[in-house]
Design a protein around this motif. Sequence first.
Motif, PDB file in Angstrom:
ATOM      1  N   SER A   1     -18.592  47.358 -13.793  1.00 33.52           N
ATOM      2  CA  SER A   1     -19.071  48.534 -13.063  1.00 33.52           C
ATOM      3  C   SER A   1     -19.068  49.739 -14.005  1.00 33.52           C
ATOM      4  CB  SER A   1     -18.193  48.827 -11.839  1.00 33.52           C
ATOM      5  OG  SER A   1     -16.899  49.234 -12.219  1.00 33.52           O
ATOM      6  N   ARG A   2     -19.912  50.692 -13.692  1.00 32.85           N
ATOM      7  CA  ARG A   2     -20.021  51.867 -14.553  1.00 32.85           C
ATOM      8  C   ARG A   2     -18.751  52.696 -14.551  1.00 32.85           C
ATOM      9  NH1 ARG A   2     -25.473  54.504 -12.389  1.00 32.85           N
ATOM     10  NH2 ARG A   2     -24.528  53.783 -10.421  1.00 32.85           N
ATOM     11  N   ASP A   3     -18.080  52.795 -13.389  1.00 37.23           N
ATOM     12  CA  ASP A   3     -16.859  53.597 -13.357  1.00 37.23           C
ATOM     13  C   ASP A   3     -15.742  52.955 -14.165  1.00 37.23           C
ATOM     14  OD1 ASP A   3     -16.731  51.582 -11.314  1.00 37.23           O
ATOM     15  OD2 ASP A   3     -15.017  52.621 -10.447  1.00 37.23           O
TER      16      ASP A   3
ATOM     17  N   HIS B   1     -21.750  41.758 -15.494  1.00 38.01           N
ATOM     18  CA  HIS B   1     -21.276  41.345 -14.178  1.00 38.01           C
ATOM     19  C   HIS B   1     -20.813  39.897 -14.232  1.00 38.01           C
ATOM     20  CE1 HIS B   1     -22.778  45.003 -12.461  1.00 38.01           C
ATOM     21  NE2 HIS B   1     -24.001  44.747 -12.848  1.00 38.01           N
TER      22      HIS B   1
ATOM     23  N   THR C   1     -16.607  46.107  -9.538  1.00 37.45           N
ATOM     24  CA  THR C   1     -17.563  45.266  -8.818  1.00 37.45           C
ATOM     25  C   THR C   1     -16.876  43.982  -8.385  1.00 37.45           C
ATOM     26  OG1 THR C   1     -19.455  46.163 -10.015  1.00 37.45           O
ATOM     27  CG2 THR C   1     -19.743  44.019  -8.972  1.00 37.45           C
TER      28      THR C   1
ATOM     29  N   PRO D   1     -17.019  53.860  -6.128  1.00 39.86           N
ATOM     30  CA  PRO D   1     -18.182  53.937  -7.033  1.00 39.86           C
ATOM     31  C   PRO D   1     -18.859  52.599  -7.279  1.00 39.86           C
ATOM     32  CG  PRO D   1     -16.434  55.353  -7.838  1.00 39.86           C
ATOM     33  CD  PRO D   1     -15.849  54.593  -6.662  1.00 39.86           C
ATOM     34  N   ALA D   2     -18.082  51.542  -7.512  1.00 40.64           N
ATOM     35  CA  ALA D   2     -18.695  50.244  -7.796  1.00 40.64           C
ATOM     36  C   ALA D   2     -19.507  49.738  -6.615  1.00 40.64           C
ATOM     37  CB  ALA D   2     -17.617  49.227  -8.179  1.00 40.64           C
TER      38      ALA D   2
ATOM     39  N   ARG E   1     -20.965  51.581  -4.348  1.00 38.12           N
ATOM     40  CA  ARG E   1     -22.167  52.407  -4.194  1.00 38.12           C
ATOM     41  C   ARG E   1     -23.310  51.890  -5.051  1.00 38.12           C
ATOM     42  NH1 ARG E   1     -18.624  57.471  -5.434  1.00 38.12           N
ATOM     43  NH2 ARG E   1     -17.213  57.355  -3.644  1.00 38.12           N
ATOM     44  N   ASP E   2     -22.988  51.189  -6.132  1.00 28.37           N
ATOM     45  CA  ASP E   2     -24.028  50.636  -6.985  1.00 28.37           C
ATOM     46  C   ASP E   2     -24.764  49.477  -6.330  1.00 28.37           C
ATOM     47  OD1 ASP E   2     -23.507  52.420  -9.030  1.00 28.37           O
ATOM     48  OD2 ASP E   2     -22.243  51.042 -10.170  1.00 28.37           O
ATOM     49  N   TRP E   3     -24.150  48.861  -5.300  1.00 31.32           N
ATOM     50  CA  TRP E   3     -24.713  47.648  -4.719  1.00 31.32           C
ATOM     51  C   TRP E   3     -25.109  47.788  -3.258  1.00 31.32           C
ATOM     52  CZ3 TRP E   3     -25.930  43.584  -7.739  1.00 31.32           C
ATOM     53  CH2 TRP E   3     -25.325  43.506  -8.995  1.00 31.32           C
TER      54      TRP E   3
ATOM     55  N   ARG F   1     -31.353  41.710  -3.499  1.00 30.06           N
ATOM     56  CA  ARG F   1     -30.740  42.462  -4.599  1.00 30.06           C
ATOM     57  C   ARG F   1     -30.018  41.532  -5.577  1.00 30.06           C
ATOM     58  NH1 ARG F   1     -28.015  47.347  -5.927  1.00 30.06           N
ATOM     59  NH2 ARG F   1     -27.859  47.152  -8.206  1.00 30.06           N
TER      60      ARG F   1
ATOM     61  N   ASP G   1     -30.619  41.125  -9.528  1.00 35.59           N
ATOM     62  CA  ASP G   1     -29.670  41.717 -10.482  1.00 35.59           C
ATOM     63  C   ASP G   1     -28.347  40.983 -10.634  1.00 35.59           C
ATOM     64  OD1 ASP G   1     -31.423  43.900 -10.889  1.00 35.59           O
ATOM     65  OD2 ASP G   1     -30.660  44.887  -9.082  1.00 35.59           O
TER      66      ASP G   1
END
Length: 356
Positions: A135-137, A155, A262, A282-283, A285-287, A326, A330
């Motif tokens: 995850s980006r965070d 991932h 994630t 945050p993770a 929210r990405d999905w 999704r 991804d």
Amino acid sequence: MTTAPHLALLGDATSVHVQRWAREMRARGWRVSLITARPQAIESVHQIVLPPVRRQTDWLWRVGAARRAVAALAPDIVHAHYVTSYGYLAARCGRQPLVMTAWGSDLLLTPRQNPLIARLTAWTLGRARLVTGDSRDLLDAARRLRPGVRTELIHWGVERARFAPQPWADKPGFEAVSLRSWETNYRIDVILRAFAQVVSERPGARLHLLGGGSEEGRLRALVNDLSLQNSVHFHGRLDDVGMAAVLARCKLSISVPESDATSVSVLESMACGLPVIASDLPANRDWLGAGALVPAGDVAALARVWKALIDDEALARQWGDHNAERIARDGDRRVQMDAVDSMYRRLLAEARGRAP
């Protein structure tokens, strides 16, 4: 005949994620060894077992054994899973190229315990040629702890041949599932308290708990206190086949931890075409869309969304269809593990380019 490159993983052999990683790399032509303090047989993967680890400080006393193991294997690549345990051991071994994968709490929670742990984690990250996270965070946390560290978003991915949507009409009633471990961070107690509100108004609802963990006794007691014995099913740890079978009968998946990167279980639920209610992290929210997110620890908010999906199955199916699409786009594990294979080979080429 070309010799297969040798990958030495450091991680818990008991972890399904480590097992999958080892198998995926074997399938891509790597010779895989595993250095572990928690052994479990993995086909065609040689293991060197470290003395058991029972408390966090034990990792400090496993450096010598880890060094001897890495020296004996003399691998082309070293890859440690979980920065503040196996990552620390790998950093002390000094062999390069060294990759570390952050799992979540090792960077999001553990370094906050005290400044010494934060400094030690920063030092550990600085010994890695590359740090991966899902995850980006999580990668942002790595860069905050160790500015300039090289990172890559990888991932865990989903095996879509196994975790796939099942016909909605074949699912009985409106059953929900949690795939999260029965540990404090994952707030299974919140799920149970919200479910008590749900089942009081929708008595046909059912909840399946997978995962297992140290909180089992407390959670079973809570089920009794809430009079949910006939509506909650404790499955414990299941393999992929067992997980897929439970997911196939459910119409909702729930994941509401306090802290998380994630979650593979979220991705697997999405791949099965289930709507997912998750903590607003945050993770996630990405999905997931905003409507699927609830504040961590908020029993009432979770119950409210849960009941809304029971009352509007068309909406539940819409969320589930979107989730499956999704993941197809991804979240395929094959694509992610191909990226890992390319990453390893790139690092090897770089290392050879620096060799005298």
